[in-house]
Design a protein around this motif. Structure first.
Motif, PDB file in Angstrom:
ATOM      1  N   ILE A 156       0.838  -1.201   0.000  1.00 24.92           N
ATOM      2  CA  ILE A 156       0.000   0.000   0.000  1.00 24.92           C
ATOM      3  C   ILE A 156       0.874   1.251   0.000  1.00 24.92           C
ATOM      4  O   ILE A 156       0.643   2.196  -0.768  1.00 24.92           O
ATOM      5  CB  ILE A 156      -0.936   0.002   1.221  1.00 24.92           C
ATOM      6  N   GLU A 157       1.879   1.272   0.847  1.00 25.23           N
ATOM      7  CA  GLU A 157       2.750   2.440   0.943  1.00 25.23           C
ATOM      8  C   GLU A 157       3.535   2.660  -0.360  1.00 25.23           C
ATOM      9  O   GLU A 157       3.706   3.796  -0.809  1.00 25.23           O
ATOM     10  CB  GLU A 157       3.691   2.288   2.128  1.00 25.23           C
ATOM     11  N   LYS A 158       3.998   1.582  -0.965  1.00 26.44           N
ATOM     12  CA  LYS A 158       4.706   1.716  -2.238  1.00 26.44           C
ATOM     13  C   LYS A 158       3.778   2.245  -3.329  1.00 26.44           C
ATOM     14  O   LYS A 158       4.177   3.069  -4.156  1.00 26.44           O
ATOM     15  CB  LYS A 158       5.291   0.357  -2.658  1.00 26.44           C
ATOM     16  N   GLY A 159       2.529   1.770  -3.318  1.00 23.76           N
ATOM     17  CA  GLY A 159       1.567   2.254  -4.305  1.00 23.76           C
ATOM     18  C   GLY A 159       1.278   3.727  -4.146  1.00 23.76           C
ATOM     19  O   GLY A 159       1.234   4.483  -5.126  1.00 23.76           O
ATOM     20  N   LEU A 160       1.066   4.160  -2.913  1.00 23.97           N
ATOM     21  CA  LEU A 160       0.806   5.575  -2.656  1.00 23.97           C
ATOM     22  C   LEU A 160       2.010   6.429  -3.039  1.00 23.97           C
ATOM     23  O   LEU A 160       1.858   7.506  -3.633  1.00 23.97           O
ATOM     24  CB  LEU A 160       0.458   5.784  -1.179  1.00 23.97           C
ATOM     25  N   SER A 161       3.198   5.951  -2.719  1.00 26.00           N
ATOM     26  CA  SER A 161       4.411   6.698  -3.061  1.00 26.00           C
ATOM     27  C   SER A 161       4.571   6.818  -4.572  1.00 26.00           C
ATOM     28  O   SER A 161       4.988   7.867  -5.092  1.00 26.00           O
ATOM     29  CB  SER A 161       5.640   6.018  -2.458  1.00 26.00           C
ATOM     30  N   ALA A 162       4.220   5.759  -5.306  1.00 23.54           N
ATOM     31  CA  ALA A 162       4.318   5.800  -6.765  1.00 23.54           C
ATOM     32  C   ALA A 162       3.368   6.828  -7.358  1.00 23.54           C
ATOM     33  O   ALA A 162       3.626   7.377  -8.438  1.00 23.54           O
ATOM     34  CB  ALA A 162       4.019   4.417  -7.345  1.00 23.54           C
ATOM     35  N   LEU A 163       2.282   7.118  -6.654  1.00 24.02           N
ATOM     36  CA  LEU A 163       1.312   8.114  -7.113  1.00 24.02           C
ATOM     37  C   LEU A 163       1.691   9.533  -6.682  1.00 24.02           C
ATOM     38  O   LEU A 163       0.987  10.486  -7.017  1.00 24.02           O
ATOM     39  CB  LEU A 163      -0.086   7.775  -6.587  1.00 24.02           C
ATOM     40  N   GLY A 164       2.772   9.661  -5.916  1.00 21.50           N
ATOM     41  CA  GLY A 164       3.238  10.988  -5.521  1.00 21.50           C
ATOM     42  C   GLY A 164       2.849  11.415  -4.129  1.00 21.50           C
ATOM     43  O   GLY A 164       2.997  12.592  -3.769  1.00 21.50           O
ATOM     44  N   PHE A 165       2.378  10.492  -3.307  1.00 18.93           N
ATOM     45  CA  PHE A 165       1.962  10.847  -1.951  1.00 18.93           C
ATOM     46  C   PHE A 165       3.144  11.406  -1.152  1.00 18.93           C
ATOM     47  O   PHE A 165       4.244  10.860  -1.176  1.00 18.93           O
ATOM     48  CB  PHE A 165       1.412   9.613  -1.239  1.00 18.93           C
ATOM     49  N   ILE A 166       2.882  12.498  -0.424  1.00 12.17           N
ATOM     50  CA  ILE A 166       3.860  13.040   0.515  1.00 12.17           C
ATOM     51  C   ILE A 166       3.155  13.260   1.855  1.00 12.17           C
ATOM     52  O   ILE A 166       1.931  13.439   1.893  1.00 12.17           O
ATOM     53  CB  ILE A 166       4.491  14.351   0.006  1.00 12.17           C
ATOM     54  N   PRO A 167       3.902  13.214   2.961  1.00  8.72           N
ATOM     55  CA  PRO A 167       3.281  13.400   4.275  1.00  8.72           C
ATOM     56  C   PRO A 167       2.439  14.671   4.329  1.00  8.72           C
ATOM     57  O   PRO A 167       2.865  15.727   3.858  1.00  8.72           O
ATOM     58  CB  PRO A 167       4.480  13.470   5.219  1.00  8.72           C
ATOM     59  N   GLY A 168       1.237  14.543   4.852  1.00  4.25           N
ATOM     60  CA  GLY A 168       0.311  15.668   4.924  1.00  4.25           C
ATOM     61  C   GLY A 168      -0.791  15.606   3.892  1.00  4.25           C
ATOM     62  O   GLY A 168      -1.814  16.278   4.035  1.00  4.25           O
ATOM     63  N   ASP A 169      -0.588  14.792   2.830  1.00  6.08           N
ATOM     64  CA  ASP A 169      -1.644  14.626   1.836  1.00  6.08           C
ATOM     65  C   ASP A 169      -2.821  13.879   2.459  1.00  6.08           C
ATOM     66  O   ASP A 169      -2.660  13.024   3.330  1.00  6.08           O
ATOM     67  CB  ASP A 169      -1.133  13.837   0.624  1.00  6.08           C
ATOM     68  N   VAL A 170      -4.013  14.179   1.986  1.00  2.00           N
ATOM     69  CA  VAL A 170      -5.225  13.546   2.490  1.00  2.00           C
ATOM     70  C   VAL A 170      -5.321  12.121   1.961  1.00  2.00           C
ATOM     71  O   VAL A 170      -5.129  11.856   0.774  1.00  2.00           O
ATOM     72  CB  VAL A 170      -6.476  14.334   2.062  1.00  2.00           C
ATOM     73  N   LEU A 171      -5.597  11.191   2.866  1.00  3.28           N
ATOM     74  CA  LEU A 171      -5.759   9.780   2.517  1.00  3.28           C
ATOM     75  C   LEU A 171      -7.028   9.253   3.161  1.00  3.28           C
ATOM     76  O   LEU A 171      -7.298   9.515   4.337  1.00  3.28           O
ATOM     77  CB  LEU A 171      -4.556   8.961   3.003  1.00  3.28           C
ATOM     78  N   SER A 172      -7.805   8.503   2.379  1.00  5.09           N
ATOM     79  CA  SER A 172      -8.985   7.827   2.910  1.00  5.09           C
ATOM     80  C   SER A 172      -8.840   6.330   2.696  1.00  5.09           C
ATOM     81  O   SER A 172      -8.467   5.880   1.604  1.00  5.09           O
ATOM     82  CB  SER A 172     -10.254   8.317   2.205  1.00  5.09           C
ATOM     83  N   LEU A 173      -9.110   5.575   3.748  1.00  2.00           N
ATOM     84  CA  LEU A 173      -9.120   4.116   3.681  1.00  2.00           C
ATOM     85  C   LEU A 173     -10.560   3.661   3.596  1.00  2.00           C
ATOM     86  O   LEU A 173     -11.385   4.027   4.440  1.00  2.00           O
ATOM     87  CB  LEU A 173      -8.453   3.514   4.925  1.00  2.00           C
TER      88      LEU A 173
END
Length: 291
Positions: free
Chosen positions: A232-249
């Motif tokens: 999950i973390e690798k997928g989010l990082s590949a999409l450009g996620f950086i700390p502080g971005d909004v995430l919904s599970l």
């Protein structure tokens, strides 16, 4: 422009089952129902049958008539409908006036985020990891159980049974969960027989056991969950996620991964605005408004 009383049909279809909402642009959702499995790529005919039956039940529950189907507007977000060829085939097979079939990624993002920017991890039988920015959606993974869907309910179950076999072969140490599952299926031969007949939703039935045992410290369950969280973390990082971005599970499985994700991914968690069925209804309303 469509009439405000035009019948709107929304479908959220997954490997375990489908959900249907019917209503109008004027009155909103009038009734919801559930139906059978709706992964369009694994079983086309059964998916079409399950959807049409569930839609008819919803129409009856809303006090409407099947006679309105020919002038209805429908948006269906279906697992396995990521290729244009299968979308077109499904649209032609369904008895709705204006019909658009998409993958379940679009409807999920529309339901979870609305028109806001952010990231979505929606896990059920399958996997959706998505980013929405400026109205544009990009996704990674989620290419079906055979090749992908890491961290999904089906993946959790298959990973568990894989480790049960490894325990039997003496490759990895056993655990209470592995012993329980092995006994419940009748040992090595039972696990093998199950795998020969199982479909993704069958594997997904083990997902609650993995989370429950992981919370109790089971070594095999925790190893599986850490592996899923890493993907999950690798997928989010590949999409450009950086700390502080909004995430919904989202989804039946997604929220349960929160304890296994790093703090940098969970510091700005937001509850989903809605679900994939609500997203499908919104997209049906937008489609009807286009005339």
């Amino acid at each position: 422009m469509s009439r405000p009383d035009t019948l709107l049909i929304a479908v959220d279809g997954g490997g375990t089952g489908c959900r249907v909402a019917v209503g109008t642009a004027k009155d909103g959702v009038l009734a919801e129902t559930r139906g059978g499995s709706a992964n369009i790529s694994t079983n086309f005919d059964d998916t079409v049958d399950n959807i049409t039956k569930a839609v008819s039940q919803a129409i009856a529950a809303a006090g409407l008539s099947d006679a309105d189907l020919g002038t209805s507007t429908a948006h269906l977000g279906l697992a396995g409908a990521d290729l244009e060829t299968i979308q077109q085939r499904a649209q032609q097979a369904l008895p709705y006036g204006t019909c658009r079939v998409s993958g379940d990624r679009q409807t999920t993002v529309a339901g979870v985020l609305g028109d806001a920017d952010g990231y979505v991890v929606a896990l059920g039988t399958g996997t959706i990891i998505a980013r929405q920015h400026g109205g544009k959606v990009r996704t990674v993974g989620g290419w079906g159980f055979q090749l992908s869907d890491q961290a999904s309910g089906a993946w959790l179950g298959r990973s568990l049974l894989t480790r049960v076999l490894m325990v039997d072969d003496g490759i990895v140490p056993t655990s209470p969960l592995a012993r329980t599952v092995s006994d419940s299926l009748g040992g090595l031969q039972g696990v093998f027989a199950f795998s020969n007949r199982a479909v993704p939703r069958d594997y997904a039935e083990f997902a609650p056991d993995v989370f429950k045992s992981g919370a109790q410290g089971d070594a095999i369950a925790q190893e599986i969950l850490r592996e899923g969280a890493a993907f999950i973390e690798k997928g989010l990082s590949a999409l450009g996620f950086i700390p502080g971005d909004v995430l919904s599970l989202a989804g039946g499985v997604g929220p349960h991964f929160e304890p296994y994700l790093s703090a940098e991914f969970t510091q700005s968690l937001r509850a989903p605005r809605g679900n994939a069925l609500q997203g499908a209804f919104t997209l049906a309303r937008q489609l009807a408004a286009q005339g």
